[in-house]
Scaffold this motif. Structure first.
Motif, short mmCIF file in Angstrom:
data_model
loop_
_atom_site.label_atom_id
_atom_site.label_comp_id
_atom_site.label_asym_id
_atom_site.label_seq_id
_atom_site.Cartn_x
_atom_site.Cartn_y
_atom_site.Cartn_z
N GLY A 364 0.77 -1.14 -0.01
CA GLY A 364 0.09 -0.06 -0.03
C GLY A 364 0.93 1.37 0.09
N ARG A 365 0.07 2.46 0.02
CA ARG A 365 0.82 3.79 0.11
C ARG A 365 1.18 4.26 1.40
NH1 ARG A 365 0.01 6.99 -4.75
NH2 ARG A 365 1.61 8.27 -3.44
N ILE A 366 0.10 4.26 2.36
CA ILE A 366 0.30 4.92 3.90
C ILE A 366 0.01 4.24 4.97
CG2 ILE A 366 -0.02 7.45 2.62
CD1 ILE A 366 -2.66 7.16 3.92
N GLY A 367 -0.84 3.14 4.67
CA GLY A 367 -1.01 2.25 6.01
C GLY A 367 -1.54 0.91 5.89
N ALA A 368 -2.01 0.48 6.83
CA ALA A 368 -2.32 -1.10 6.93
C ALA A 368 -3.47 -1.36 5.90
CB ALA A 368 -2.80 -1.57 8.30
N ILE A 369 -3.63 -2.49 5.40
CA ILE A 369 -4.42 -3.27 4.54
C ILE A 369 -5.74 -3.64 5.26
CG2 ILE A 369 -5.00 -4.69 2.62
CD1 ILE A 369 -2.82 -2.56 2.08
N ARG A 370 -6.73 -2.83 5.32
CA ARG A 370 -7.98 -3.06 6.07
C ARG A 370 -9.26 -3.76 5.29
NH1 ARG A 370 -6.00 -2.79 10.70
NH2 ARG A 370 -4.78 -0.66 11.67
N ALA A 371 -8.93 -3.62 4.30
CA ALA A 371 -10.03 -4.27 3.40
C ALA A 371 -9.70 -4.83 1.92
CB ALA A 371 -11.32 -3.48 3.36
N LEU A 372 -10.10 -6.03 1.96
CA LEU A 372 -10.06 -6.70 0.53
C LEU A 372 -11.15 -7.18 -0.08
CD1 LEU A 372 -6.74 -8.69 1.65
CD2 LEU A 372 -6.68 -7.03 0.12
N LYS A 373 -11.48 -7.14 -1.48
CA LYS A 373 -12.68 -7.83 -2.25
C LYS A 373 -12.13 -8.34 -3.57
CE LYS A 373 -15.70 -7.29 1.27
NZ LYS A 373 -16.85 -6.33 1.35
N PHE A 374 -12.70 -9.66 -3.96
CA PHE A 374 -12.25 -9.87 -5.37
C PHE A 374 -13.72 -9.58 -5.94
CE2 PHE A 374 -8.81 -12.68 -3.85
CZ PHE A 374 -7.94 -12.39 -4.93
N THR A 375 -13.51 -9.29 -7.49
CA THR A 375 -14.82 -9.31 -8.36
C THR A 375 -15.26 -10.85 -8.51
OG1 THR A 375 -13.55 -9.44 -10.08
CG2 THR A 375 -14.25 -7.34 -9.48
N SER A 376 -16.68 -10.93 -8.62
CA SER A 376 -17.25 -12.12 -8.60
C SER A 376 -16.82 -13.04 -10.02
CB SER A 376 -18.72 -11.99 -8.87
OG SER A 376 -19.17 -11.46 -10.01
N ASP A 377 -16.08 -12.24 -10.97
CA ASP A 377 -15.53 -12.89 -12.14
C ASP A 377 -14.03 -13.15 -11.78
OD1 ASP A 377 -14.52 -10.45 -12.42
OD2 ASP A 377 -15.62 -9.82 -14.16
N GLY A 378 -13.42 -12.73 -10.64
CA GLY A 378 -12.12 -12.94 -10.33
C GLY A 378 -11.06 -12.05 -11.37
N LEU A 379 -11.44 -11.01 -11.94
CA LEU A 379 -10.59 -10.35 -12.83
C LEU A 379 -10.07 -9.37 -11.94
CD1 LEU A 379 -12.67 -9.86 -16.20
CD2 LEU A 379 -10.79 -11.81 -15.47
N PHE A 380 -10.48 -8.67 -10.94
CA PHE A 380 -10.15 -7.90 -10.19
C PHE A 380 -10.05 -7.91 -8.77
CE2 PHE A 380 -11.78 -5.89 -14.06
CZ PHE A 380 -10.65 -5.34 -14.58
N LEU A 381 -9.02 -7.33 -8.07
CA LEU A 381 -9.03 -7.35 -6.61
C LEU A 381 -8.53 -5.83 -6.10
CD1 LEU A 381 -8.34 -8.81 -3.77
CD2 LEU A 381 -5.80 -8.65 -4.33
N ALA A 382 -9.62 -5.66 -5.29
CA ALA A 382 -9.63 -4.24 -4.65
C ALA A 382 -9.03 -4.51 -3.15
CB ALA A 382 -11.16 -3.73 -4.53
N MET A 383 -8.07 -3.42 -3.05
CA MET A 383 -7.28 -3.34 -1.59
C MET A 383 -7.38 -1.99 -1.13
SD MET A 383 -3.31 -4.31 -1.27
CE MET A 383 -2.68 -2.53 -1.53
N ALA A 384 -8.05 -1.86 0.22
CA ALA A 384 -8.35 -0.54 0.53
C ALA A 384 -7.44 -0.44 2.01
CB ALA A 384 -9.58 -0.40 1.13
N GLU A 385 -6.69 0.70 2.14
CA GLU A 385 -5.95 1.30 3.15
C GLU A 385 -6.73 1.69 4.09
OE1 GLU A 385 -1.91 2.84 2.32
OE2 GLU A 385 -2.47 2.56 0.01
N PRO A 386 -6.33 2.22 5.22
CA PRO A 386 -7.52 2.89 6.66
C PRO A 386 -7.89 4.12 5.99
CG PRO A 386 -4.94 2.64 7.40
CD PRO A 386 -5.12 2.00 5.85
N ALA A 387 -7.13 4.78 5.07
CA ALA A 387 -7.54 6.10 4.28
C ALA A 387 -6.82 6.44 3.07
CB ALA A 387 -7.17 7.22 5.66
#
Length: 451
Positions: A364-387
């Motif tokens: 990540g850029r500034i912080g912990a990885i606090r949320a992760l989600k794959f798309t239902s077709d498996g093509l993308f992974l979203a990764m969210a930092e705290p802010a």
């Protein structure tokens, strides 16, 4: 997870830096994590924004293309530019860490990822509903059940937002006493009230919420009232850190909870009886069940992550590589890849057929990885930092290409719609708290050859 004295419900300060602190004299305040929520944020110069009409506070895709900030932040009225504020924020943001560690070797493991891709386009931002969080380490409070229907936590309410009608509606109020409406002799429910919801999940017409004092609330979306509510534990450090709704390997609908008392509990989603209870050596912060219902990923107050038989609770494998405590996990829909998010600012990808080492490390850029989600077709992974940052990785590229969504404020949660067409982001902020919607961009080879 970190101890957290939670008195009255308010926005946490933790990893929290309030985007409403856009003061002209002191644009950047100290944002060191604090484990209480009694710190008052600075007053915004733009509190009057709350009095504006919907057309002024909300932002459309057309307005964004014409130069309006997607969050409605009036940069033209500030003494600094957005770019300058971003650079200062990157330098001064302090990530919360539970364990001390060096990042030198970790940096060498991380993939060299190309950013600048655009897989999801900004569509709409509304401040008519806004996310709130009650613990700075728990950010799983946004769930989309279609590309038009989203559920989110707002203070003591679970809100439903229709992106089609652009209208919000309260579907559950947890400030008043809650009593089960489902009458069954075997139902061991108990009234609860003033619940501070720390985590939630919405799947298969069922909404499940976990509370700060070990509460569990289950509600069918198409029925009035609450089907089940109770405290799953009497432990004084009983916060419900994670919940999951899943189908067992035999096709039965189950509800799973993870608590700070180091327990994982499994409930039947029809009678809401506890049908399983697994004990671990540390507080469990994140759980996720594999698509076939056979395996359970267990993450918590340990640098080690565990693979567990979802039926028996027996540990079948150990994932080693993270340097701090973990708070997020997600399964690829093929059931072979697991993503884990950690306070060491990385997400690790694991092939469950070979757990000896992670197959890739994303930073990540500034912080912990606090949320992760794959798309239902498996093509993308979203990764969210705290802010501030959500990263969308292209799985087909081997996760070396990504889109970066750059915003300001605490991220309460992320959710793809079940058809993968929409991505929703909850922003928890006193002034600019909102719900952002992004729509998937579809390419053709012909258009790509032109542009």
């Amino acid at each position: 997870m970190a101890q957290f004295n939670n008195g009255d419900l308010d926005y946490v300060v933790g990893d929290y830096y309030d985007a409403s602190d856009f003061e002209e004299d002191d644009p950047l305040a100290d944002n060191e994590p604090q484990l209480n929520n009694d710190v008052e944020a600075l007053d915004s110069d733009f509190e009057d924004d709350f009095e504006m009409s919907m057309s002024q506070t909300d932002t459309t895709a057309l307005e964004a293309r014409n130069g309006k900030d997607i969050q409605g932040i009036p940069w033209e009225r500030l003494n600094f530019t957005r770019d300058k504020y971003r650079q200062t924020r990157l330098k001064e943001y302090r990530n919360y860490e539970s364990l001390s560690h060096s990042r030198e070797e970790l940096e060498k493991e991380c993939l060299d990822v190309q950013k600048g891709k655009n897989y999801y386009d900004f569509q709409f931002n509304t401040r008519l509903v806004k996310s709130t969080i009650v613990h700075f380490q728990l950010r799983n409070l946004i769930w989309a059940t279609s590309k038009h229907d989203v559920y989110l936590m707002q203070n003591y309410s679970v809100m439903h937002w229709s992106s089609l009608l652009r209208r919000g509606k309260e579907v559950l109020n947890v400030a008043s006493p809650i009593v089960t409406t489902l009458k069954r002799p075997t139902l061991l429910s108990q009234p609860i009230s003033r619940v501070q919801i720390s985590t939630m999940a919405v799947k298969e017409n069922l909404m499940v919420a976990g509370g700060f004092h070990g509460e569990l609330i289950c509600k069918y979306l198409n029925h009035p009232g609450v089907a089940f509510c109770s405290k799953v534990t009497a432990d004084e450090n009983a916060i419900t850190n994670a919940v999951d709704i899943y189908r067992s390997q035999y096709g039965l609908l189950r509800v799973m909870t993870a608590n700070n008392d180091a327990q994982v509990r499994v409930f039947d989603a029809e009678k809401f009886a506890c049908v399983g209870q697994f004990t671990f050596d540390w507080s469990v912060n994140s759980i996720s069940v594999s698509p076939d219902g056979k395996l359970l990923a267990v993450l918590g107050d340990s640098a080690e992550c565990l693979m567990v038989d979802a039926n028996s609770g027996k540990i079948t494998g150990s994932l080693k590589g993270h340097l701090d405590h973990s708070f997020a996990s997600a399964w690829h829909p093929n059931g072979q890849i697991l993503a884990t998010g950690n306070q060491d600012k990385t997400c690790r990808l694991w092939d469950i057929r070979n757990l000896s080492r992670s197959m890739a490390v994303l930073k990540g850029r500034i912080g912990a990885i606090r949320a992760l989600k794959f798309t239902s077709d498996g093509l993308f992974l979203a990764m969210a930092e705290p802010a501030d940052f959500i990263h969308i990785f292209d799985a087909q590229s081997g996760y070396i290409q990504r889109q970066e969504i750059d915003l300001f404020g605490e991220i309460a949660g992320i959710s793809f719609s079940p058809d993968s067409e929409a991505l929703f982001v909850g922003v928890a902020d006193r002034t600019y708290g909102s719900l952002l919607e992004f729509n998937r961009r579809h390419y053709t080879q012909y258009l790509e050859s032109i542009f």
